[in-house]
Design a protein around this motif. Sequence first.
Motif, PDB file in Angstrom:
ATOM      1  N   PHE A   1       0.790  -1.231   0.000  1.00 50.92           N
ATOM      2  CA  PHE A   1       0.000   0.000   0.000  1.00 50.92           C
ATOM      3  C   PHE A   1       0.822   1.281   0.000  1.00 50.92           C
ATOM      4  CE2 PHE A   1       0.946  -0.273   4.447  1.00 50.92           C
ATOM      5  CZ  PHE A   1       0.709   0.961   5.017  1.00 50.92           C
ATOM      6  N   TYR A   2       2.041   1.304   0.547  1.00 48.35           N
ATOM      7  CA  TYR A   2       2.811   2.547   0.580  1.00 48.35           C
ATOM      8  C   TYR A   2       3.884   2.625  -0.493  1.00 48.35           C
ATOM      9  CZ  TYR A   2       6.163  -0.279   3.275  1.00 48.35           C
ATOM     10  OH  TYR A   2       7.028  -1.249   3.698  1.00 48.35           O
ATOM     11  N   ARG A   3       4.077   1.588  -1.267  1.00 47.58           N
ATOM     12  CA  ARG A   3       5.128   1.626  -2.287  1.00 47.58           C
ATOM     13  C   ARG A   3       4.686   2.463  -3.487  1.00 47.58           C
ATOM     14  NH1 ARG A   3       8.993  -3.614  -2.586  1.00 47.58           N
ATOM     15  NH2 ARG A   3       9.090  -4.064  -0.345  1.00 47.58           N
ATOM     16  N   GLN A   4       5.621   3.214  -4.023  1.00 46.81           N
ATOM     17  CA  GLN A   4       5.314   4.100  -5.134  1.00 46.81           C
ATOM     18  C   GLN A   4       4.923   3.286  -6.358  1.00 46.81           C
ATOM     19  OE1 GLN A   4       4.757   7.110  -5.338  1.00 46.81           O
ATOM     20  NE2 GLN A   4       5.195   7.888  -7.373  1.00 46.81           N
ATOM     21  N   ALA A   5       3.722   3.559  -6.898  1.00 47.88           N
ATOM     22  CA  ALA A   5       3.208   2.785  -8.039  1.00 47.88           C
ATOM     23  C   ALA A   5       3.003   3.632  -9.284  1.00 47.88           C
ATOM     24  CB  ALA A   5       1.881   2.122  -7.660  1.00 47.88           C
ATOM     25  N   TYR A   6       3.265   4.956  -9.200  1.00 49.16           N
ATOM     26  CA  TYR A   6       2.960   5.862 -10.293  1.00 49.16           C
ATOM     27  C   TYR A   6       4.220   6.546 -10.825  1.00 49.16           C
ATOM     28  CZ  TYR A   6      -1.732   5.392  -8.302  1.00 49.16           C
ATOM     29  OH  TYR A   6      -2.908   4.898  -7.802  1.00 49.16           O
TER      30      TYR A   6
ATOM     31  N   LEU B   1       8.387  -7.077  -9.447  1.00 45.69           N
ATOM     32  CA  LEU B   1       8.139  -5.635  -9.433  1.00 45.69           C
ATOM     33  C   LEU B   1       8.231  -5.100  -8.005  1.00 45.69           C
ATOM     34  CD1 LEU B   1       7.177  -3.018 -10.871  1.00 45.69           C
ATOM     35  CD2 LEU B   1       4.829  -3.837 -10.507  1.00 45.69           C
ATOM     36  N   LEU B   2       9.016  -4.035  -7.805  1.00 46.95           N
ATOM     37  CA  LEU B   2       9.234  -3.487  -6.468  1.00 46.95           C
ATOM     38  C   LEU B   2       8.567  -2.137  -6.259  1.00 46.95           C
ATOM     39  CD1 LEU B   2      13.031  -4.347  -6.011  1.00 46.95           C
ATOM     40  CD2 LEU B   2      11.033  -5.686  -5.292  1.00 46.95           C
ATOM     41  N   PHE B   3       8.817  -1.171  -7.144  1.00 44.66           N
ATOM     42  CA  PHE B   3       8.268   0.176  -6.988  1.00 44.66           C
ATOM     43  C   PHE B   3       8.657   1.014  -8.192  1.00 44.66           C
ATOM     44  CE2 PHE B   3      12.229  -0.246  -4.578  1.00 44.66           C
ATOM     45  CZ  PHE B   3      13.043   0.677  -5.211  1.00 44.66           C
ATOM     46  N   MET B   4       8.050   2.203  -8.308  1.00 45.36           N
ATOM     47  CA  MET B   4       8.450   3.193  -9.299  1.00 45.36           C
ATOM     48  C   MET B   4       9.467   4.141  -8.676  1.00 45.36           C
ATOM     49  SD  MET B   4       6.982   2.789 -12.270  1.00 45.36           S
ATOM     50  CE  MET B   4       7.382   4.400 -12.962  1.00 45.36           C
TER      51      MET B   4
ATOM     52  N   THR C   1      13.616  -2.155  -0.925  1.00 44.87           N
ATOM     53  CA  THR C   1      12.247  -1.743  -0.636  1.00 44.87           C
ATOM     54  C   THR C   1      11.883  -0.349  -1.135  1.00 44.87           C
ATOM     55  OG1 THR C   1      12.941  -0.891   1.520  1.00 44.87           O
ATOM     56  CG2 THR C   1      12.204  -3.187   1.431  1.00 44.87           C
ATOM     57  N   SER C   2      12.888   0.486  -1.474  1.00 41.32           N
ATOM     58  CA  SER C   2      12.567   1.878  -1.778  1.00 41.32           C
ATOM     59  C   SER C   2      13.758   2.545  -2.439  1.00 41.32           C
ATOM     60  CB  SER C   2      12.231   2.607  -0.458  1.00 41.32           C
ATOM     61  OG  SER C   2      11.968   3.972  -0.646  1.00 41.32           O
ATOM     62  N   SER C   3      13.477   3.630  -3.162  1.00 37.35           N
ATOM     63  CA  SER C   3      14.541   4.556  -3.575  1.00 37.35           C
ATOM     64  C   SER C   3      14.253   5.893  -2.914  1.00 37.35           C
ATOM     65  CB  SER C   3      14.592   4.710  -5.102  1.00 37.35           C
ATOM     66  OG  SER C   3      13.403   5.268  -5.601  1.00 37.35           O
ATOM     67  N   ASN C   4      15.285   6.690  -2.734  1.00 37.68           N
ATOM     68  CA  ASN C   4      15.063   7.956  -2.034  1.00 37.68           C
ATOM     69  C   ASN C   4      14.503   9.016  -2.984  1.00 37.68           C
ATOM     70  OD1 ASN C   4      17.451   8.463  -3.434  1.00 37.68           O
ATOM     71  ND2 ASN C   4      18.456   9.499  -1.726  1.00 37.68           N
ATOM     72  N   ALA C   5      14.230  10.192  -2.438  1.00 38.17           N
ATOM     73  CA  ALA C   5      13.484  11.209  -3.175  1.00 38.17           C
ATOM     74  C   ALA C   5      14.195  11.710  -4.419  1.00 38.17           C
ATOM     75  CB  ALA C   5      13.156  12.385  -2.253  1.00 38.17           C
TER      76      ALA C   5
ATOM     77  N   ARG D   1      10.857   7.873 -15.120  1.00 33.90           N
ATOM     78  CA  ARG D   1       9.720   7.037 -15.511  1.00 33.90           C
ATOM     79  C   ARG D   1      10.171   5.566 -15.577  1.00 33.90           C
ATOM     80  NH1 ARG D   1       5.343   9.633 -17.503  1.00 33.90           N
ATOM     81  NH2 ARG D   1       4.850   8.037 -19.065  1.00 33.90           N
ATOM     82  N   GLU D   2      10.777   5.100 -14.481  1.00 34.86           N
ATOM     83  CA  GLU D   2      11.309   3.752 -14.448  1.00 34.86           C
ATOM     84  C   GLU D   2      10.695   2.941 -13.310  1.00 34.86           C
ATOM     85  OE1 GLU D   2      15.864   3.850 -15.821  1.00 34.86           O
ATOM     86  OE2 GLU D   2      15.380   5.297 -14.236  1.00 34.86           O
ATOM     87  N   ALA D   3      10.388   1.694 -13.620  1.00 34.09           N
ATOM     88  CA  ALA D   3       9.934   0.743 -12.619  1.00 34.09           C
ATOM     89  C   ALA D   3      11.121  -0.103 -12.183  1.00 34.09           C
ATOM     90  CB  ALA D   3       8.833  -0.141 -13.175  1.00 34.09           C
ATOM     91  N   VAL D   4      11.282  -0.266 -10.879  1.00 39.92           N
ATOM     92  CA  VAL D   4      12.387  -1.041 -10.320  1.00 39.92           C
ATOM     93  C   VAL D   4      11.905  -2.468 -10.059  1.00 39.92           C
ATOM     94  CG1 VAL D   4      14.026  -1.227  -8.418  1.00 39.92           C
ATOM     95  CG2 VAL D   4      13.388   1.026  -9.305  1.00 39.92           C
ATOM     96  N   TYR D   5      12.739  -3.423 -10.412  1.00 44.73           N
ATOM     97  CA  TYR D   5      12.389  -4.821 -10.171  1.00 44.73           C
ATOM     98  C   TYR D   5      13.634  -5.614  -9.817  1.00 44.73           C
ATOM     99  CZ  TYR D   5      13.967  -5.756 -14.994  1.00 44.73           C
ATOM    100  OH  TYR D   5      14.704  -5.854 -16.155  1.00 44.73           O
ATOM    101  N   ALA D   6      13.431  -6.789  -9.233  1.00 43.60           N
ATOM    102  CA  ALA D   6      14.528  -7.648  -8.809  1.00 43.60           C
ATOM    103  C   ALA D   6      14.415  -9.000  -9.490  1.00 43.60           C
ATOM    104  CB  ALA D   6      14.514  -7.828  -7.292  1.00 43.60           C
ATOM    105  N   VAL D   7      15.563  -9.578  -9.792  1.00 42.19           N
ATOM    106  CA  VAL D   7      15.638 -10.950 -10.304  1.00 42.19           C
ATOM    107  C   VAL D   7      16.522 -11.733  -9.348  1.00 42.19           C
ATOM    108  CG1 VAL D   7      16.290 -12.449 -12.210  1.00 42.19           C
ATOM    109  CG2 VAL D   7      15.336 -10.180 -12.682  1.00 42.19           C
ATOM    110  N   THR D   8      15.948 -12.762  -8.734  1.00 45.09           N
ATOM    111  CA  THR D   8      16.657 -13.543  -7.719  1.00 45.09           C
ATOM    112  C   THR D   8      17.394 -14.703  -8.363  1.00 45.09           C
ATOM    113  OG1 THR D   8      14.986 -12.976  -6.061  1.00 45.09           O
ATOM    114  CG2 THR D   8      16.370 -14.894  -5.598  1.00 45.09           C
TER     115      THR D   8
END
Length: 453
Positions: free
Chosen positions: A69-74, A110-113, A161-165, A118-125
């Motif tokens: 709910f708090y992760r950036q999606a836009y 998919l982790l967050f925007m 979990t996040s990128s900074n501002a 205009r990039e979506a961050v994702y992880a590959v394990t």
Amino acid sequence: MTTRRTALKSLIGASSLLPLLMQSEASAQPAPQPAAKPAGPAPKEWIDPKTGHRVIRVSTEDGSGVLYFYRQAYTPEGDIMVIKAPSGMQAVRLKDWSVSTLLKGKENDLLFMMRTTREAVYAVTDAGEGEAEDRPKTIYAIHVDTKKIRKLGRINGGRITSSNADDTLLLGQVADGAKPLQPKDAASVEKFGQAEYAALGPDGKPLNFAKAKGVRMWERWSQRVPAEIFTLDIKSGDRKVIYKTEDWIGHTQFSPTDPTLIRFCMEGPWHRVDRIKLIRADGTGLTSVHTRTQNMEIFGHEFFSQDGKWIWYDLQTPRGQVFWVAGLELATGKRVWKRMEQNDWGVHFNIAADGVTFASDGGDADMVAHAPDGKWISLLQGETIVDADMSGYDDGLITIEKFKATRLADMSGHDYRLEPNLRFTPDGKWLVYVSNLHGANHVYAVEVAPVKG
């Protein structure tokens, strides 16, 4: 001194103490059965007959979902939202709700925007045995328009979990050797995004979901394994540990506007932990956001306002009896508590860009005792409790307000083992959430304004 592990064994064996584990006061009972679902595919659009608000199905694939709910999606421009689907990562154009594939492959998590691009961050394990959390991961970003991919970094374990501002740092957390709350079977993860959290009570009978999860959380809290919060410099690749503990940490998140401010939580039984913390990206300034003043007072599911000026969180004084969304203004220390009825409580709350309009995604009676009519997506709007003489008001004291709830979408058919994880669209006109209301998981949006006529 009694250890946590000894206390756990004693607690599980003593029926008089077992309720201390739980977020609900409901009596032990078999795990809830999913509500009967309407036959046929999920409808594309309808007017909720109980509320008069328009609901649309956003996703096109069964089994789709949203970010936490708090992760950036836009995107920063507010025109694109990213969602999860069985086929991979997808982009939703908000002006017409059209869905397109961003990146195929279930392996792309998919982790967050990002905040400035205009990039979506994702992880590959990496492939291997055991929990994905314990294995190395490569972190990438994909541009939602050009589909260009770049590598942001790599970690040996844990999660990002996040990128900074200003998108110069990634934030991560890791717990070395921690056992999962419960082994995740594929069917449960596909349905609910989490383990079943099955557990038995002292009488040998299955506990309901809320109580079983409480048991598993107590067990995890008792493990005492080394844990870290760290940052990863996107440009240099430098990994810096900013906080070490043997407590259970979670929900690490950068402020949406302050590049150096981080909030995180101490996970575990909510009535025992000093949950909500703030810290700077250089490891200084560790502070607690809320101080417990009564037994069984619980607080958590914390989130920043979109302008980064406030921390908001679920507060119950005590648990299951008096319900608030509580806020701390970071610059001034001012506190506001907004009171709500039990039936308006939600698994999570969120806030619109205007900073004053909130929403709740509801919950069932197993989660909140004596709240049999709480399964709604609701708008929450604050009303100041005004006295005839306001001259004695002191911002050093807590300001009390109350919420007026407007129900937007009926969730009576939803199985709350799947968390809706609602969020406002950037323009504040819609609330987006995930639901199994019609069987398979789908992403939906309900319009905040009622249908005219």
